[in-house]
Design an enzyme around this catalytic site. Sequence first.
Site, PDB file in Angstrom:
ATOM      1  N   ASP A 248       0.851  -1.198  -0.054  1.00 17.41           N
ATOM      2  CA  ASP A 248      -0.153   0.092   0.152  1.00 17.41           C
ATOM      3  C   ASP A 248       0.970   1.041  -0.170  1.00 17.41           C
ATOM      4  O   ASP A 248       2.202   1.276   0.264  1.00 17.41           O
ATOM      5  CB  ASP A 248      -0.957  -0.122   1.208  1.00 17.41           C
ATOM      6  CG  ASP A 248      -2.211   0.892   1.055  1.00 17.41           C
ATOM      7  OD1 ASP A 248      -2.062   1.710   0.165  1.00 17.41           O
ATOM      8  OD2 ASP A 248      -3.126   0.517   1.718  1.00 17.41           O
ATOM      9  N   TRP A 249       0.353   2.228  -0.365  1.00 15.91           N
ATOM     10  CA  TRP A 249       1.142   3.529  -0.645  1.00 15.91           C
ATOM     11  C   TRP A 249       1.836   4.007   0.820  1.00 15.91           C
ATOM     12  O   TRP A 249       1.173   4.220   2.007  1.00 15.91           O
ATOM     13  CB  TRP A 249       0.381   4.738  -0.968  1.00 15.91           C
ATOM     14  CG  TRP A 249       0.056   4.790  -2.269  1.00 15.91           C
ATOM     15  CD1 TRP A 249       0.387   5.889  -3.304  1.00 15.91           C
ATOM     16  CD2 TRP A 249      -0.058   3.691  -3.487  1.00 15.91           C
ATOM     17  NE1 TRP A 249       0.295   5.518  -4.835  1.00 15.91           N
ATOM     18  CE2 TRP A 249       0.105   4.066  -4.872  1.00 15.91           C
ATOM     19  CE3 TRP A 249      -0.003   2.276  -3.194  1.00 15.91           C
ATOM     20  CZ2 TRP A 249      -0.110   3.364  -5.885  1.00 15.91           C
ATOM     21  CZ3 TRP A 249      -0.210   1.473  -4.448  1.00 15.91           C
ATOM     22  CH2 TRP A 249      -0.207   1.947  -5.694  1.00 15.91           C
TER      23      TRP A 249
END
Length: 820
Positions: A248-249
């Site tokens: 995920d970011w």
Amino acid sequence: MNIKQKASCLLLLCCALNSTTAQVRITPQAELRAKSLVEKMTLEEKIDYISGVRSFYIRAIPRLGIPEIRMADGPQGIRNNTQSTMYPSGILSASTWNRELVRELGNGLGRDAKARGVSILLGPGVNIYRSPLCGRNFEYFGEDPYLSSETAKQYILGVQDKGVIATVKHFAANNQEWSRHHASSDVDERTLQEIYFPSFRKAVQEAGVGAVMDSYNPVNGVHATENAWMNIEILRKQWGFKGILMSDWTSVYSTVGAANGGLDLEMPIGKFMIKEKLIPVIENGIVKEKTIDEKVQHILQTLITFGLFDNPLEDKSIEKDNAESKATALNLAREGIVMLKNDDNVLPLKKGHTLIIGPNADMIPTGGGSGFVTPYSTVSVYEGLTQIKGDKKITLLSDSLLYKDISKNIFTDNSLKTQGFTGYYFKDKKLSGKPCHQETTTRINYAWKYGSPYPDIQDDHFSAQWKGIYKAEQSGTIRFQISGDDGYRILVNGKTITGDWGNHALSSRNAFMQVEKDSLYQLQIDYFENVGEATIKFQAGMLDKKLLNYELKKADNVVMCLGFDSNIESEGFDRPFALPYGQEFLIDEVTKVHNNVITVINSGGGIDFRNWRNKVKAILMAWYPGQEGGKAIAEILTGKISPSGKLPISIEEKWEDNPTFNNYYDKRNVPHKRVQYAEGIFVGYRGYDRTGKQPLYPFGFGLSYSQFTYENLQLRKKQKNQVEVSFELKNTGKMNAAEVAQIYVKDCKASVPRPLKELKGYEKVFLKKGETKRITILLNEDAFSFYDTDKKNFVIEKGDFEILVGPSSSELPLKGIINL
């Protein structure tokens, strides 16, 4: 059309169906081609390749013919610098209980992605609804692993039908947004395997998903992006996943941990998986170059399998504002809205005049974060009802009319000569020292984005304060509204009345206050910016009670559109259980005057109905219904269609009843939070069955304008522990309608604690009034198994199983025993 033509058309249809049901699998040819490319890459090129570039892109390597690949959120529409179809939220899609329709959703998302050159879609989100407080519940598919996994499977197949890679997320046990980077989800192995893994497992093994996204949180003390047991032992070895595993970011926290923990791709850009950090540990033998090769191989072979090296990435023949996608958004909303209450058959609306009121009456709200979409157009509830009933029979009392702006009565000091606030700006986050700037403003409405108010103030870590004096023109109720990214608060006469004083994405708060005519009130708005975007907005208005009562007395029906929006329910923070106080206050004011009150609720999950449920006649749970949601709601309100959505969650009467209540937040004063999943497999309806507490609205529940009967259950044992369940379903009401028939399985005698019952089959069936259909559903062996932690596998214990069939988890009129 002659017989030969019909046969030809039938053959084409069969071929089309067969082609769309095929999974996309990594082929040996793709593996060989990827391996050849890896062998031609330098170590520096390989390391560069395993981190993103420009936020939503995988970098190109032109000399090897490797194209740049674009990704995009998200779960309910294409976002990131574009407009697109805004489909209903994931929880509404699950509420349809309609596999074919969810497949159409996937097709629509794939089609919208191809029209924009997006090759990897960052969805679906499949994390289990453990508590109503999770800020991203609206993106997910509910509390039950079977319903969630079936919904995810069809979504993924639909997206990948169009040659777009779907990304199932967030792996794993990301069931809250509170402290999501730091709070460890401590879950036992059986619970992971039975509750939190099934949607991911089915995505890999039955849908052939091309990408998996790791979550932010640690699982049992190890961050997901470093968790070799999950990423290598489970995902790769047990499930056979050969696709891309991305972060995920900003969810990567170390170089060696991520490199050896199975992660392929760091997003949005490289911070840990970069040359400066990887080359030294490769030279020292801590990370093997072969490990880097495998990561690049996984990415390349996936892109090759999906044809992204050999076909255009953008399909310009597809209209971006697509009629087919719009129709899918409408059909989902029609089937996913759930009617929770309909006393005295107040719905469908009777003839007469209808008043539409509430903050969501003339807008379509959605959740925030990666689930937010900017549509080309929307249809609000007011617009939808006007289209059906005509504008002469519908009156909108918008918030802008209901709450009169008081800004002209706010002054800079007690002299009451200059309108507005005095604003003070500080170069730190603590409102300390002498202000570096001072100004007078009549509006506090600033969106500095990634900048700051003045050139000499840094873009991050600053603060501001606004002070004013309010003189009440008359006695009444004032509503204060404030939103900000990051911290904000409102003080009246030196006392804080609301706020969200912490580091967070954009959120909102409301507060109400009684004021006396000609009295003076000191207003103070404080704000600080930590990092990222900088936003602060404030407004205040007085309730026009005279106008409200006048409109209520004219109306035959009142529709109140209430609930949350992207400022309250969003990625990055959890949300409250109760509606904003002002909305409950408004329900009180309206129900004092009018009896026929219908509420339409926008929310990503259950809410607290206690204070007002018995005051209204009808409740529609509309979730976040997408751009066409107002039309679908209007069709249900007016009886053009019957509601057919069923809850994919249990809604408790009070938050304290939830099985996770005592172990949802770690309230210890320690830096490393650990959330104990002490309820184990007994989450949602499994937990309510175990404790004997009855939820207010049970899993699988939803009212209709028609009635259905279940009869003549038959059970037949098939090969390999399969059971064929068949029964008759009849529409005994006066309206054509759809019903969701649900099958639950109970292990009559087990050696381990098992739920009283578990959903293992369902079918959505449309029946004309008076029509009867025999429904047949095959239960596979996984309907009867549990995870044995000693054998490290799912097992079936021989004995009696009870099969229960009905319209919800709390109403199962058909029961039968089968011995396996």
